[in-house]
Design an enzyme around this catalytic site. Structure first.
Site, short mmCIF file in Angstrom:
data_model
loop_
_atom_site.label_atom_id
_atom_site.label_comp_id
_atom_site.label_asym_id
_atom_site.label_seq_id
_atom_site.Cartn_x
_atom_site.Cartn_y
_atom_site.Cartn_z
N GLY A 113 37.17 40.28 29.68
CA GLY A 113 37.57 40.35 31.13
C GLY A 113 38.79 41.10 31.23
N ASN A 114 39.65 40.89 32.40
CA ASN A 114 40.55 41.49 32.74
C ASN A 114 41.58 40.71 33.54
OD1 ASN A 114 40.57 42.35 35.68
ND2 ASN A 114 38.56 43.00 34.78
N ARG A 115 43.05 40.95 33.62
CA ARG A 115 43.96 40.09 34.19
C ARG A 115 43.82 39.96 35.78
NH1 ARG A 115 49.06 41.44 32.06
NH2 ARG A 115 49.76 39.72 33.36
N SER A 116 43.11 40.66 36.35
CA SER A 116 43.02 40.67 38.02
C SER A 116 43.00 39.25 38.40
CB SER A 116 41.96 41.57 38.58
OG SER A 116 42.02 41.33 39.84
#
Ligand code: CTP
Ligand code: CA
Length: 224
Positions: A33-36
């Site tokens: 995933g990513n931190r958005s």
């Protein structure tokens, strides 16, 4: 009163906003995933609805409350986000790609939880490229649809940051590109943002700094 009831300059318009960060499954219990957080995209959707638009928010794993006044389509992976976005974008007046879309996904998804090998020292993952949704929208005929992309960059140099944004706008065929700097300590979970918006002729059409809600209105001001 003006703040509660902003000018209805998007009345009768259909707006599609993608927000959040996609998750690419590795196995039934893990993902890349990513931190958005989805806060900036959700703020744009809410602001557009307040300005009278009929808004669809395609929401990938939001870490913020879904805004009121919008139809929310929940998605998780880049593939789901792509399907929903291509379906909703047809005939829309405005598409804002604020989602952080995974550039790669695992080449294979394990049906079982991946187990450690006895005594192994590490694990290599094979990833394959995901399609670029914004570039697909930009390439396809889209008369009457304004396309807004985002660029999340860690570049520290202002001139180089702008140049990356300009290159990205052209490469994707977007009308506007919102550039924001991200890093370990800036960008994602924050309620504030600082952006530069590049327009169709590569010029800076606005700079905005403040809450994600105020930045959302500034972006819509130039797009309107
Ligand atoms: N985007 C997309 N589909 C992807 C990747 C990105 O639609 N598979 C969109 C994002 O929603 C954003 C814009 O493209 O509006 C720019 O995303 P960004 O990650 O900054 O740029 P990339 O083109 O992926 O380039 P890179 O990550 O290599 O800098
Ligand atoms: Ca990317």
């Amino acid at each position: 009163v003006a703040a509660l009831q902003p000018e209805q300059d998007l009345a009768g318009r259909r707006v599609v906003v993608t927000a959040g960060g996609t998750r690419e499954p590795l196995d039934p219990v893990r993902f890349l995933g990513n931190r958005s957080s989805g806060k900036q995209g959700a703020a744009i959707a809410e602001a557009a609805a307040l300005r009278g638009a009929e808004v669809t928010l395609i929401a990938a794993n939001l870490e913020t409350d879904a805004p009121s006044g919008c139809r929310v389509v929940p998605v998780s992976t880049a593939a789901e986000l792509r399907d929903a976005t291509l379906a909703e974008a047809a005939g829309a007046d405005l598409v804002v790609m604020a989602a952080a879309v995974a550039d790669y996904r695992p080449a294979a998804v394990s049906e079982q939880k991946i187990k450690k090998g006895a005594g192994d020292a590490g694990l290599s993952l094979e990833l394959v490229r995901n399609p670029d949704i914004l570039a697909e929208l930009g390439r396809a005929p889209h008369e009457g649809t304004v396309l807004v992309g985002f660029a999340a960059e860690t570049e520290a140099d202002d001139d180089r940051l702008l140049e990356l944004g300009r290159e990205k706008r052209r490469a994707k065929g977007a009308d506007f590109l919102v550039v924001n700097r991200v890093g370990w300590h800036e960008g994602f979970a924050s309620d504030e943002n600082l952006v530069i918006v590049i327009g169709p002729d590569d010029g800076i059409v606005t700079r905005a700094h403040g809450t994600k809600v105020s930045v959302a209105h500034r972006i819509l001001d130039v797009v309107v």
